[in-house]
Design an enzyme around this catalytic site. Sequence first.
Site, PDB file in Angstrom:
ATOM      1  N   GLU A 273      -6.033   2.377  -0.982  1.00 29.99           N
ATOM      2  CA  GLU A 273      -4.673   2.558  -1.509  1.00 29.99           C
ATOM      3  C   GLU A 273      -3.879   1.268  -1.380  1.00 29.99           C
ATOM      4  O   GLU A 273      -2.651   1.274  -1.354  1.00 29.99           O
ATOM      5  CB  GLU A 273      -3.953   3.696  -0.768  1.00 29.99           C
ATOM      6  CG  GLU A 273      -3.553   3.410   0.661  1.00 29.99           C
ATOM      7  CD  GLU A 273      -4.646   3.661   1.691  1.00 29.99           C
ATOM      8  OE1 GLU A 273      -4.301   3.760   2.879  1.00 29.99           O
ATOM      9  OE2 GLU A 273      -5.828   3.756   1.319  1.00 29.99           O
TER      10      GLU A 273
ATOM     11  N   ASP B 109       0.837  -1.198   0.000  1.00 32.12           N
ATOM     12  CA  ASP B 109       0.000   0.000   0.000  1.00 32.12           C
ATOM     13  C   ASP B 109       0.870   1.246   0.000  1.00 32.12           C
ATOM     14  O   ASP B 109       2.082   1.197   0.236  1.00 32.12           O
ATOM     15  CB  ASP B 109      -1.022  -0.006   1.145  1.00 32.12           C
ATOM     16  CG  ASP B 109      -0.401   0.190   2.517  1.00 32.12           C
ATOM     17  OD1 ASP B 109       0.814   0.460   2.602  1.00 32.12           O
ATOM     18  OD2 ASP B 109      -1.130   0.078   3.513  1.00 32.12           O
ATOM     19  N   ILE B 110       0.233   2.354  -0.313  1.00 34.13           N
ATOM     20  CA  ILE B 110       0.946   3.626  -0.454  1.00 34.13           C
ATOM     21  C   ILE B 110       1.205   4.206   0.933  1.00 34.13           C
ATOM     22  O   ILE B 110       0.279   4.354   1.740  1.00 34.13           O
ATOM     23  CB  ILE B 110       0.120   4.606  -1.304  1.00 34.13           C
ATOM     24  CG1 ILE B 110      -0.138   4.003  -2.689  1.00 34.13           C
ATOM     25  CG2 ILE B 110       0.831   5.951  -1.424  1.00 34.13           C
ATOM     26  CD1 ILE B 110      -1.119   4.797  -3.540  1.00 34.13           C
TER      27      ILE B 110
END
Length: 230
Positions: free
Chosen positions: A150, A107-108
């Site tokens: 995300e 994930d970001i």
Amino acid sequence: MRGIETIEQDLLAVQTEDARAKAVANERYQYALTLIGILLLGLSAWATILVRRALAAEAETRRMLQRTASSDEMTGLSNRRGFMDALHRSVARSSDGRKELAYAIFDIDRFKSINDTYGHAAGDAVIAEVARRAVATFRARDLVGRIGGEEFGVILPAANQAEAMEACARMRAAIEAEPIMIDGKSIGVTVSVGVSQLHREETVESLMARADHALYEAKNSGRNVVRLAA
């Protein structure tokens, strides 16, 4: 005698003319039948073409609906539903241990801060660009899906631990390499990654849980790293 001959000649002429008329009528009849046959063949061929086109259009509509149901509109990747279906199939094919399979989740990092600082439209653009860069680094056989806001998942068939870790490290570096430009603003983006290798007869839930734990460790160790599950 001449009168009889004349009558016979007249009768013969009438019979001949009648025969010719019948021949012409029969020829026209056969010609009409031929035209009707050609017309029917043409109509049949055209009907076949129309049916095939209708079936092809129906099949394409079904494919579009299936893609819509299993695709993420923002990124074009598989959505969670499509990705999970693919993961279940992959695990079923590999759970006997004869085929290697790796799973990764990433994930970001600090995505909420990106949204708060640059706005949700910029956040969406960042998600789309991260997806594009991720897909570009993996093999054609690998499947990248967006499984959360995300958060992304990756299925790596026929990949051992070393290969999966190398592929994910390459993806992480590609995302970090260049800032993402949004409306003239430069946004630095990194991702954290957790990787798990499928064990013999392991379930999808267990495979994902181990990768989730590895991702948690990556976050706790400073982010922007790849961690392998135990």
